[in-house]
Design a protein around this motif. Sequence first.
Motif, mmCIF file in Angstrom:
data_model
loop_
_atom_site.group_PDB
_atom_site.id
_atom_site.type_symbol
_atom_site.label_atom_id
_atom_site.label_comp_id
_atom_site.label_asym_id
_atom_site.label_seq_id
_atom_site.Cartn_x
_atom_site.Cartn_y
_atom_site.Cartn_z
ATOM 1 N N TYR A 39 0.809 -1.219 0.000
ATOM 2 C CA TYR A 39 0.000 0.000 0.000
ATOM 3 C C TYR A 39 0.845 1.273 0.000
ATOM 4 O O TYR A 39 0.508 2.248 -0.677
ATOM 5 N N CYS A 40 1.955 1.284 0.747
ATOM 6 C CA CYS A 40 2.770 2.506 0.803
ATOM 7 C C CYS A 40 4.211 2.277 0.381
ATOM 8 O O CYS A 40 4.986 3.224 0.292
ATOM 9 N N GLY A 41 4.618 1.017 0.156
ATOM 10 C CA GLY A 41 5.961 0.725 -0.326
ATOM 11 C C GLY A 41 7.043 0.630 0.726
ATOM 12 O O GLY A 41 8.214 0.456 0.397
ATOM 13 N N THR A 42 6.686 0.722 2.011
ATOM 14 C CA THR A 42 7.678 0.641 3.077
ATOM 15 C C THR A 42 8.233 -0.780 3.194
ATOM 16 O O THR A 42 7.476 -1.751 3.210
ATOM 17 N N THR A 43 9.555 -0.906 3.287
ATOM 18 C CA THR A 43 10.203 -2.199 3.503
ATOM 19 C C THR A 43 10.658 -2.282 4.950
ATOM 20 O O THR A 43 11.264 -1.354 5.473
ATOM 21 N N PHE A 44 10.362 -3.401 5.608
ATOM 22 C CA PHE A 44 10.672 -3.518 7.039
ATOM 23 C C PHE A 44 10.883 -4.971 7.427
ATOM 24 O O PHE A 44 10.433 -5.896 6.737
ATOM 25 N N HIS A 45 11.579 -5.181 8.554
ATOM 26 C CA HIS A 45 11.735 -6.509 9.130
ATOM 27 C C HIS A 45 10.410 -6.874 9.807
ATOM 28 O O HIS A 45 9.903 -6.119 10.642
#
Length: 295
Positions: free
Chosen positions: A25-31
Motif C-alpha cells: 500500500y505505501c511501499g515501506t520495507t521492514f523486518h
Amino acid sequence: MEVQCPTCSAKFKVPDTISVATCPYCGTTFHIHTTETSDHFFFPLSKKDAGGALLKFLSRQYGAPADITGAKIKKKELHWVPVHFFYLHGKSKRWPTIEEVMFIGIPAGSPFQSLLTGYPFPIRGKRFFDEAAVSKGKYHEPEVPKEKAEEIARQTLLSALAGEARQEDKRLGEVDMEVRYQGLVHYPVWEVEYEYGGESFRGYVDGSDNRVISAEYPLMSGARKKATAIGGVLAGIGVLIGLLATSIGGGWSFIGAVVPGAVGAFAILRKGAVKRRWVSEVVKRGGGNLYFHVA
C-alpha cells in the motif's frame, strides 16, 4: 501470516518463510519481526546472463541479423545506480475524479541518470543495503540530494494531475499532495558491449530482471531497402490523392493531401537510411511505425 506496516498501519499477508516484507500500500520495507525500517536499499541481481538476454531480445527485432544471438560479448560491466524512491498521492480539491497514486524512482547520479529518467522501476523486491552484496560491480554515489529529487517527484505528480484535468476539460485548481520518501536504492544496471560483423554495439540491461533498457543493433540491408520501398509507395499515394483532390477542390486540397503522405514517407525513409537502430523492451521515447520501434 499477517503483518502490519509500521508506516501506514495496513495489514497484509506474507509467507511464513520470509523475514523482510514490502507494504503493497505505501511501499515501506521492514523486518517483519522487529518492524525495523531503513532508508538505504538495493535490488538483488538476477541469476540469468545479461548478455544472453540482450542478444535474445535483439534477435526478435525487425531487420536484425538472424544469427545475432551468436555475437561475441566483448564487455559486461555491472553498475549500482543510486535512485531516490517516493510514494506519491495527489488529488484535486475541487474534482473528486482527478486523483493519482504513483511510485516513482528519481535517478540520483552515475552516467546512466538520463537513461533511467522515467524508467518504470519495480515497487517490490528491494532489500536492506548490504555492502557485501554490491561489492561486485561499480558503485556510484548519489549526486542529486533527496530534497532536489523530492521537488522533481512533486512536479511529476502535479503534471500527471494537470494532464488528467485536461482530459476531462477541467481546470485543476488547488490540490492535496502527499509525498512520502521510500529511501535511497542502489539499482543494478548491466552495461554490455558486443561485436557483430567487425563492429561494436552497446546495450543496457536491468540487473534485477534482465529487461533490456536500451540497446542498438545492426539493421540489415534488406530491411533498409524495404523501408525505402514503403516510403516511396507512401509518397506516391500522397501525390495521387493530391491530384484527385485538386480536380475536386483546388490547390489547397492538393497540399492538404500531399503533406501528410510526405511526412509519413520521410519518417520511414529516414529510418531506413540508418545502419543501426536503438530499441527498448521497457521504455518508448518518441515515435514508431509498423516496422520500427524507436527507443
